[in-house]
Design a protein around this motif. Structure first.
Motif, PDB file in Angstrom:
ATOM      1  N   ASN A 207      38.526  14.275  10.530  1.00 42.70           N
ATOM      2  CA  ASN A 207      38.385  12.895  10.061  1.00 42.70           C
ATOM      3  C   ASN A 207      38.794  12.183   8.941  1.00 42.70           C
ATOM      4  N   ASP A 208      38.634  10.961   8.774  1.00 46.01           N
ATOM      5  CA  ASP A 208      39.233  10.275   7.800  1.00 46.01           C
ATOM      6  C   ASP A 208      38.649  10.571   6.187  1.00 46.01           C
TER       7      ASP A 208
ATOM      8  N   THR B 248      39.736   8.629  13.732  1.00 47.77           N
ATOM      9  CA  THR B 248      38.303   8.698  13.743  1.00 47.77           C
ATOM     10  C   THR B 248      37.631   7.434  14.109  1.00 47.77           C
TER      11      THR B 248
ATOM     12  N   ARG C 260      37.063   8.210  17.933  1.00 43.72           N
ATOM     13  CA  ARG C 260      35.940   9.176  18.150  1.00 43.72           C
ATOM     14  C   ARG C 260      34.549   8.701  17.751  1.00 43.72           C
ATOM     15  N   ASN C 261      34.636   7.746  16.704  1.00 44.24           N
ATOM     16  CA  ASN C 261      33.252   6.987  16.478  1.00 44.24           C
ATOM     17  C   ASN C 261      32.706   5.856  17.469  1.00 44.24           C
TER      18      ASN C 261
ATOM     19  N   GLU D  60      30.313  18.288  11.645  1.00 44.60           N
ATOM     20  CA  GLU D  60      30.365  17.221  10.802  1.00 44.60           C
ATOM     21  C   GLU D  60      29.087  16.383  10.274  1.00 44.60           C
TER      22      GLU D  60
END
Length: 322
Positions: A99-100, A309, A312-313, A322
């Motif tokens: 993820n970022d 990201t 996926r969010n 996570e």
């Protein structure tokens, strides 16, 4: 200047990188693996000077300049962070993090210590793409309007394979979507500020297939299609006002075709060799360090991870760790 590389992991991609490093440097400085026997076997195969059984041992070696992370991507963040904190430059396999947030934390550490981060999305290092970018930037093809890019990989049905494991950050997006998203971002003038997406899921809960639409503030769009249980051609198309570019087998491509809209005339652009993809990665990484460059490459990497990201969010799909 010659740089000493230390490799983490001894899987298939580490073998490909081992071959590339041998061709560029003739030898490799160090390798580590959870199994000392595995590290020693790799060292014997690739003429590696030092074999370690832990990351701590490798990082304690002051002569290691660059750490190459060749483990599954759920381990990348911790290994990259630890390497940076040990004042090592890092070249990490894709996806560079999951993820970022993880990536931005590593970027901040690298900037504080004047270190370089790059990743193994091969197309960002292929000579063909540098040539195509110059052509697009020249304006001869007109403004970029649309990018279309596919990637379909038919993974064998196996619920125990890491590709289908949520615990190991499996799914199509981070495994193959990172290539499609990198292709799109490379030809778009700026980062996407609109992301639309939907997905189908494998029985283990990871993404099996998805459609993704991107748009940026320059009114450029990208449409991506990803599948992990059905084959698709690895094909990218960059549509400009006056011509379009087609790239087949785009992750390691050495040839593209430009078709001009006005008369259908075609022009073939060739640069580099697909078989030397990882050699170009090595050369680019070392050039970034020597020349204190690589900012543009890192911008692409950060924008791609931010997009992944965001996707996926929207799906609401988190990994257990996570």
């Amino acid at each position: 200047m010659a740089y000493n590389w230390g490799i983490i992991g001894t899987g298939w991609i580490a073998h490909e990188m081992g071959e590339a490093l041998q061709k560029v440097h003739g030898e490799i400085y160090a390798v580590c693996d959870v199994s000392l026997e595995g590290a020693k076997a790799y060292a014997a195969e690739f003429d590696v000077q030092h074999a370690y059984s832990s990351l701590d041992e490798l990082l304690a070696d002051d002569k290691v300049d660059i750490v190459y992370v060749a483990t599954p991507h759920n381990f990348h963040y911790e290994m990259m962070k630890q390497s940076l904190e040990s004042n090592k430059h890092v070249f990490c396999e894709k996806a560079i993090t999951v993820n970022d947030r993880q990536l931005e934390e590593c970027v901040a550490t690298a900037k504080e210590r004047n270190l370089v981060i790059s990743d193994g999305v091969t197309l960002l290092h292929m000579p063909l793409y540098k040539k195509l970018k110059d052509i697009v930037n020249s304006g001869i093809l007109g403004k970029v309007k649309m990018v279309q890019v596919n990637f379909g990989s038919c993974k064998e049905y196996d619920v125990n394979n890491r590709f289908f494991s949520k615990e190991l950050a499996g799914g199509a997006l981070l495994d193959i979507g990172v290539y499609a998203t990198s292709f799109a971002r490379f030809f778009m003038s700026s980062k996407a500020n609109v992301v639309l997406t939907t997905a189908n899921y494998f029985e283990t809960g990871v993404d099996e297939s998805s459609g993704i639409i991107l748009k940026n503030s320059d009114d450029e769009m990208a449409v991506m299609a990803l599948t992990m249980r059905a084959k698709q051609p690895k094909r990218g198309v960059v549509s400009c006002e006056d011509a379009y570019i087609e790239v087949n087998e785009y992750p390691r491509a050495d040839k593209a075709t430009i078709t001009y809209t006005s008369d259908g005339r075609q022009e073939v652009i060739e640069a580099g060799e697909s078989e030397r993809a990882l050699e170009y990665e090595v050369q680019d990484m070392e050039a970034y360090i020597t020349n204190q460059s690589g900012d543009e490459n890192l911008e692409y990497i950060r924008d791609v991870m931010a997009t992944l990201t965001s996707v996926r969010n929207q799906w609401g799909m988190l990994y257990p760790f996570e």
